[in-house]
Design an enzyme around this catalytic site. Sequence first.
Site, short mmCIF file in Angstrom:
data_model
loop_
_atom_site.label_atom_id
_atom_site.label_comp_id
_atom_site.label_asym_id
_atom_site.label_seq_id
_atom_site.Cartn_x
_atom_site.Cartn_y
_atom_site.Cartn_z
N GLU A 94 0.76 -1.13 0.00
CA GLU A 94 0.02 0.12 0.11
C GLU A 94 0.80 1.17 0.06
OE1 GLU A 94 -3.77 -0.15 1.91
OE2 GLU A 94 -3.15 1.70 3.36
N THR B 174 -4.26 4.76 -1.31
CA THR B 174 -5.07 5.29 -0.73
C THR B 174 -5.52 6.64 -1.16
OG1 THR B 174 -3.71 6.60 0.99
CG2 THR B 174 -4.04 4.30 1.62
N ALA C 202 -8.66 11.81 3.05
CA ALA C 202 -9.99 11.70 3.96
C ALA C 202 -11.04 12.34 3.21
CB ALA C 202 -9.74 12.20 5.10
N ARG D 139 -16.34 4.10 3.00
CA ARG D 139 -17.04 5.27 3.29
C ARG D 139 -16.40 6.43 3.70
NH1 ARG D 139 -19.75 5.29 8.97
NH2 ARG D 139 -17.57 5.88 9.41
N GLY D 140 -15.11 6.20 4.38
CA GLY D 140 -14.28 7.14 4.76
C GLY D 140 -14.74 7.36 6.33
N ASP D 141 -13.63 7.73 7.16
CA ASP D 141 -14.07 8.17 8.73
C ASP D 141 -15.20 9.34 8.77
OD1 ASP D 141 -12.86 5.90 10.04
OD2 ASP D 141 -10.83 6.91 9.81
N ALA E 66 -20.58 2.35 2.66
CA ALA E 66 -19.81 1.90 1.65
C ALA E 66 -20.65 1.33 0.54
CB ALA E 66 -18.84 1.21 2.13
N LYS F 140 -23.19 -5.89 2.81
CA LYS F 140 -22.13 -4.94 2.05
C LYS F 140 -21.57 -5.75 0.88
CE LYS F 140 -18.14 -3.31 3.69
NZ LYS F 140 -17.32 -2.27 4.13
#
Length: 288
Positions: free
Chosen positions: A17, A48, A51, A106-108, A124, A164
């Site tokens: 990553e 990534t 955010a 989804r993201g935080d 998500a 999901k």
Amino acid sequence: MKIKDIIKNNNITVSFEVFPPKQWDKIEKTKAIVDEMTKLNPSFMSVTYGAAGTTSGFTAEIAKEIKQQGVTPLAHLTCLTSTRDKIRSVVSEMKNDGIENILALRGDIPENFEFPDEQYYEHAYQLIEEIHSLGDFCVGGACYPEVHPESANRVEDINHLKEKVDCGLDFLTTQMFFDNRVYYNFRELCAVKGIDVPIIAGIMPITNAATVSRTVKLSGCTLPVKFEKIVERFGDKNEAMKQAGIIYASEQIIDLMANGVNNFHIYTMNKPDVAAKIVGCISEIING
Ligand code: FAD
């Protein structure tokens, strides 16, 4: 190539990553890191997504570089703070760039965030449906062997995960974990629940004591006593801690492989030397 084809037939895979820079003028530096990592011949590499989605173009740019170096890219995409129109345009750019694999997240939730209207996504699974409606993508999702911090309990968490996956996931990648028993229990729970997509084990090499508490706090992961003792003993000796972290992560992979796990995602955090050392520790094992 699609990741679902790379991981099929119980192929052993090791992926890395990277994260994109926050400013465009650092993009070449990140590309150089990518180039070094691709030389280690990973099965694929993920990038990534910032955010708030403000650097979405950077994720695509790095994914293109990975592809140019002959490695399959996996572009992360978060949806919480983007409108549906914005997401549609990001996905169509990815399609134009030949990116076939997306990790749909989804993201935080940012501090003081209020869920806006239906122009936005809440979870998500909605993004997964949207991505499939926009093209022939291979789509992965995140899962949390120690339960997502927002979930009230494990039952709620696994029920949402099943929903999901049923929206069209080809694979899952786990949040980091430091005790393999956590992964084994989660794998059993998924099997009972009928979640039958590959579950790629997310391995985080902790190479610096200062990141331990931050990483654990953010991820909600527990640290086994064995690891705490390592930090206690080597935490103030940088090189010793780094070596211990690399060996700990390598041992995790060896144990997981011995217990039938074939797919590993290493949170290499833009550190090609760490990626190289882990690959060196397990090279005969993964080829054997
Ligand atoms: P969801 O699947 O939507 O789940 C979030 C929470 O909502 C869970 O508690 C779930 O149980 C619950 N839930 C799901 N569906 C419903 C429903 N229908 N009703 C009620 N509750 C529901 N973040 C970034 O910003 N950029 C990245 O690149 C990134 N990469 C990541 C990669 C991996 C492998 C992992 C594990 C995480 C990554 N994250 C990244 C962090 C991730 O965005 C957060 O953990 C986020 O809080 C949850 O994302 P999700 O996609 O799992 O969300």
